[in-house]
Design a protein around this motif. Structure first.
Motif, mmCIF file in Angstrom:
data_model
loop_
_atom_site.group_PDB
_atom_site.id
_atom_site.type_symbol
_atom_site.label_atom_id
_atom_site.label_comp_id
_atom_site.label_asym_id
_atom_site.label_seq_id
_atom_site.Cartn_x
_atom_site.Cartn_y
_atom_site.Cartn_z
ATOM 1 N N TYR A 140 -60.051 -33.483 48.633
ATOM 2 C CA TYR A 140 -60.671 -31.933 47.931
ATOM 3 C C TYR A 140 -62.056 -32.088 48.052
ATOM 4 C CZ TYR A 140 -57.320 -29.598 45.642
ATOM 5 O OH TYR A 140 -56.244 -28.397 45.153
ATOM 6 N N ASP A 173 -63.180 -27.382 47.567
ATOM 7 C CA ASP A 173 -62.636 -27.578 48.050
ATOM 8 C C ASP A 173 -60.839 -27.572 48.498
ATOM 9 O OD1 ASP A 173 -63.519 -27.463 49.658
ATOM 10 O OD2 ASP A 173 -63.684 -24.784 51.539
ATOM 11 N N ASP A 179 -58.852 -20.660 47.116
ATOM 12 C CA ASP A 179 -58.476 -21.723 46.293
ATOM 13 C C ASP A 179 -59.617 -22.397 45.384
ATOM 14 O OD1 ASP A 179 -55.653 -20.144 46.361
ATOM 15 O OD2 ASP A 179 -54.938 -22.116 47.235
ATOM 16 N N VAL A 211 -61.322 -25.444 42.590
ATOM 17 C CA VAL A 211 -60.971 -26.224 41.859
ATOM 18 C C VAL A 211 -62.540 -26.756 41.225
ATOM 19 C CG1 VAL A 211 -60.218 -28.986 40.845
ATOM 20 C CG2 VAL A 211 -59.205 -27.268 42.403
ATOM 21 N N ASN A 245 -57.574 -25.199 38.487
ATOM 22 C CA ASN A 245 -57.873 -23.631 39.137
ATOM 23 C C ASN A 245 -58.348 -22.702 39.355
ATOM 24 O OD1 ASN A 245 -56.249 -26.389 40.759
ATOM 25 N ND2 ASN A 245 -54.931 -26.711 39.838
ATOM 26 N N HIS A 275 -57.762 -18.877 42.394
ATOM 27 C CA HIS A 275 -57.248 -18.872 42.477
ATOM 28 C C HIS A 275 -57.821 -16.774 43.302
ATOM 29 C CE1 HIS A 275 -54.450 -21.950 43.181
ATOM 30 N NE2 HIS A 275 -53.784 -21.839 41.864
#
Length: 194
Positions: free
Chosen positions: A113, A125, A140, A142, A151, A153
Protein backbone atom coordinates in the motif's frame (compact mmCIF):
# COMPACT_ATOMS: atom_id res chain seq x y z
CA UNK A 1 -19.99 -8.75 -24.61
CA UNK A 2 -18.25 -9.40 -21.27
CA UNK A 3 -15.85 -11.96 -22.78
CA UNK A 4 -14.74 -9.86 -25.75
CA UNK A 5 -11.61 -7.72 -25.53
CA UNK A 6 -11.85 -4.17 -26.73
CA UNK A 7 -9.35 -3.07 -29.36
CA UNK A 8 -7.71 -0.84 -26.72
CA UNK A 9 -7.33 -3.72 -24.25
CA UNK A 10 -5.99 -6.00 -27.00
CA UNK A 11 -3.34 -3.41 -27.95
CA UNK A 12 -2.35 -2.92 -24.30
CA UNK A 13 -1.97 -6.64 -23.70
CA UNK A 14 -0.22 -7.57 -26.94
CA UNK A 15 1.84 -4.56 -28.03
CA UNK A 16 5.33 -4.41 -26.44
CA UNK A 17 5.54 -0.62 -26.31
CA UNK A 18 2.61 -0.60 -23.87
CA UNK A 19 4.03 -3.34 -21.66
CA UNK A 20 4.32 -1.12 -18.55
CA UNK A 21 0.91 0.53 -18.90
CA UNK A 22 -1.70 -0.30 -16.29
CA UNK A 23 -5.39 0.56 -16.47
CA UNK A 24 -6.62 1.60 -13.01
CA UNK A 25 -10.28 1.45 -12.16
CA UNK A 26 -10.45 4.06 -9.39
CA UNK A 27 -14.18 4.43 -9.61
CA UNK A 28 -16.80 2.76 -11.80
CA UNK A 29 -16.93 5.58 -14.36
CA UNK A 30 -13.17 6.34 -14.55
CA UNK A 31 -10.23 4.48 -16.07
CA UNK A 32 -6.65 5.68 -15.68
CA UNK A 33 -3.62 4.58 -17.63
CA UNK A 34 -0.29 4.51 -15.82
CA UNK A 35 2.94 4.15 -17.77
CA UNK A 36 5.45 3.04 -15.14
CA UNK A 37 8.89 4.69 -15.01
CA UNK A 38 12.16 3.76 -13.35
CA UNK A 39 12.77 5.23 -9.87
CA UNK A 40 15.76 5.23 -7.59
CA UNK A 41 14.75 3.62 -4.34
CA UNK A 42 15.24 1.38 -1.38
CA UNK A 43 13.48 -1.97 -1.04
CA UNK A 44 13.28 -4.18 2.06
CA UNK A 45 12.35 -7.82 1.59
CA UNK A 46 10.30 -9.90 4.03
CA UNK A 47 13.50 -11.62 5.20
CA UNK A 48 15.05 -8.23 6.11
CA UNK A 49 17.39 -8.00 3.11
CA UNK A 50 17.84 -4.39 1.99
CA UNK A 51 18.40 -3.40 -1.67
CA UNK A 52 19.13 0.10 -2.97
CA UNK A 53 19.11 0.98 -6.66
CA UNK A 54 16.85 1.64 -9.62
CA UNK A 55 13.48 -0.13 -9.82
CA UNK A 56 10.50 -0.24 -12.15
CA UNK A 57 7.08 -1.74 -11.46
CA UNK A 58 6.11 -4.35 -14.06
CA UNK A 59 2.34 -4.66 -13.94
CA UNK A 60 1.72 -6.70 -17.08
CA UNK A 61 4.33 -9.39 -16.54
CA UNK A 62 2.49 -12.56 -15.70
CA UNK A 63 1.99 -14.67 -13.72
CA UNK A 64 3.22 -12.45 -10.87
CA UNK A 65 3.52 -8.67 -10.78
CA UNK A 66 6.96 -7.61 -9.71
CA UNK A 67 9.54 -4.85 -9.42
CA UNK A 68 12.47 -4.96 -11.84
CA UNK A 69 15.85 -4.12 -10.33
CA UNK A 70 18.42 -2.52 -12.67
CA UNK A 71 22.17 -2.01 -12.60
CA UNK A 72 23.71 1.45 -13.04
CA UNK A 73 24.03 0.67 -16.76
CA UNK A 74 20.25 0.04 -16.89
CA UNK A 75 20.67 -3.70 -17.31
CA UNK A 76 17.98 -5.84 -15.67
CA UNK A 77 19.53 -7.66 -12.71
CA UNK A 78 16.58 -9.32 -10.97
CA UNK A 79 12.84 -9.21 -10.40
CA UNK A 80 11.28 -9.04 -6.93
CA UNK A 81 7.71 -10.27 -6.54
CA UNK A 82 5.33 -7.99 -4.67
CA UNK A 83 4.74 -10.83 -2.21
CA UNK A 84 8.48 -10.83 -1.30
CA UNK A 85 8.54 -7.14 -0.36
CA UNK A 86 8.01 -5.65 3.11
CA UNK A 87 8.48 -1.99 2.19
CA UNK A 88 9.73 0.31 -0.56
CA UNK A 89 10.79 3.95 -0.67
CA UNK A 90 11.07 5.60 -4.09
CA UNK A 91 12.51 9.01 -4.95
CA UNK A 92 9.76 11.30 -6.23
CA UNK A 93 6.17 11.82 -5.20
CA UNK A 94 2.83 13.17 -6.30
CA UNK A 95 3.26 16.74 -5.07
CA UNK A 96 -0.43 17.49 -5.65
CA UNK A 97 -1.17 15.19 -2.69
CA UNK A 98 2.00 15.04 -0.61
CA UNK A 99 4.58 17.39 0.88
CA UNK A 100 7.20 14.61 0.77
CA UNK A 101 9.96 14.17 -1.80
CA UNK A 102 9.64 10.37 -1.70
CA UNK A 103 6.85 7.81 -1.97
CA UNK A 104 6.51 5.09 0.66
CA UNK A 105 4.91 1.66 0.29
CA UNK A 106 4.40 -0.83 3.11
CA UNK A 107 2.92 -4.29 3.33
CA UNK A 108 -0.53 -4.37 4.93
CA UNK A 109 -2.47 -7.64 4.94
CA UNK A 110 -0.07 -9.31 2.46
CA UNK A 111 -0.32 -6.51 -0.11
CA UNK A 112 1.66 -3.31 -0.79
CA UNK A 113 0.00 0.00 0.00
CA UNK A 114 1.14 3.54 -0.80
CA UNK A 115 1.24 5.89 2.16
CA UNK A 116 -0.88 8.98 1.42
CA UNK A 117 -0.71 10.83 4.78
CA UNK A 118 1.96 10.98 7.48
CA UNK A 119 0.61 12.56 10.66
CA UNK A 120 -1.61 11.14 13.37
CA UNK A 121 -4.04 9.86 10.70
CA UNK A 122 -2.22 7.50 8.34
CA UNK A 123 -4.09 6.72 5.11
CA UNK A 124 -2.96 4.22 2.45
CA UNK A 125 -4.18 3.05 -0.95
CA UNK A 126 -3.19 -0.01 -3.00
CA UNK A 127 -2.07 2.01 -6.03
CA UNK A 128 1.53 1.64 -7.18
CA UNK A 129 2.10 5.21 -8.32
CA UNK A 130 5.04 7.47 -7.56
CA UNK A 131 4.77 10.50 -9.84
CA UNK A 132 3.65 8.85 -13.07
CA UNK A 133 0.13 10.26 -12.71
CA UNK A 134 -0.70 13.24 -10.50
CA UNK A 135 -3.74 13.59 -8.29
CA UNK A 136 -4.73 9.93 -8.46
CA UNK A 137 -6.07 7.98 -5.47
CA UNK A 138 -7.52 4.49 -5.57
CA UNK A 139 -11.06 4.22 -4.21
CA UNK A 140 -10.31 1.46 -1.64
CA UNK A 141 -8.41 3.01 1.28
CA UNK A 142 -6.87 1.67 4.48
CA UNK A 143 -6.20 3.52 7.72
CA UNK A 144 -3.74 2.15 10.26
CA UNK A 145 -5.09 2.62 13.76
CA UNK A 146 -2.87 1.24 16.54
CA UNK A 147 -0.99 -0.70 13.82
CA UNK A 148 -4.22 -2.44 12.77
CA UNK A 149 -5.77 -1.84 9.32
CA UNK A 150 -9.27 -0.47 8.89
CA UNK A 151 -10.60 -0.81 5.34
CA UNK A 152 -12.81 1.80 3.72
CA UNK A 153 -14.67 1.24 0.45
CA UNK A 154 -16.86 4.33 0.73
CA UNK A 155 -15.77 7.95 0.42
CA UNK A 156 -18.51 9.02 2.81
CA UNK A 157 -17.32 6.62 5.54
CA UNK A 158 -13.65 7.56 5.37
CA UNK A 159 -14.47 11.28 5.36
CA UNK A 160 -16.57 10.78 8.51
CA UNK A 161 -13.70 8.80 10.07
CA UNK A 162 -11.18 11.59 9.30
CA UNK A 163 -13.51 14.34 10.54
CA UNK A 164 -14.19 12.39 13.77
CA UNK A 165 -10.45 11.81 14.34
CA UNK A 166 -9.77 15.52 13.85
CA UNK A 167 -12.53 16.36 16.37
CA UNK A 168 -10.63 14.23 18.91
CA UNK A 169 -7.73 16.66 18.31
CA UNK A 170 -10.11 19.65 18.76
CA UNK A 171 -10.08 20.45 15.04
CA UNK A 172 -13.45 21.07 13.37
CA UNK A 173 -13.07 20.42 9.66
CA UNK A 174 -15.43 19.26 6.90
CA UNK A 175 -14.28 17.85 3.57
CA UNK A 176 -15.99 17.49 0.20
CA UNK A 177 -13.64 14.77 -1.07
CA UNK A 178 -10.93 12.35 0.04
CA UNK A 179 -8.36 14.28 -2.01
CA UNK A 180 -9.26 17.47 -0.14
CA UNK A 181 -8.84 15.68 3.21
CA UNK A 182 -5.47 14.21 2.17
CA UNK A 183 -4.20 17.62 1.07
CA UNK A 184 -5.37 19.11 4.36
CA UNK A 185 -3.66 16.38 6.42
CA UNK A 186 -0.40 16.77 4.45
CA UNK A 187 -0.26 20.54 3.95
CA UNK A 188 -2.62 22.46 6.22
CA UNK A 189 -3.14 20.58 9.47
CA UNK A 190 -1.57 22.89 12.09
CA UNK A 191 0.01 20.20 14.28
CA UNK A 192 0.93 17.65 11.61
CA UNK A 193 3.81 15.35 12.42
CA UNK A 194 6.84 15.45 10.17
Amino acid sequence: MKNKLSVFTFILLHCPIFSQAQVIHGAPKYKFLIDYKKHFGHLILNDGQSITGTFEYSYFEFPVRSFKYYSDSVKLIKRYKKSEIKSITFAGSDTTLSNRDSTYFIKIDKSLYRQLTFGSIKIYDPLINVNEKDDLIYSDLVVLENSKPKNFHSEKKILKYIEDKLKEENIEQKFKSVKESIRYLNFAKPDRER
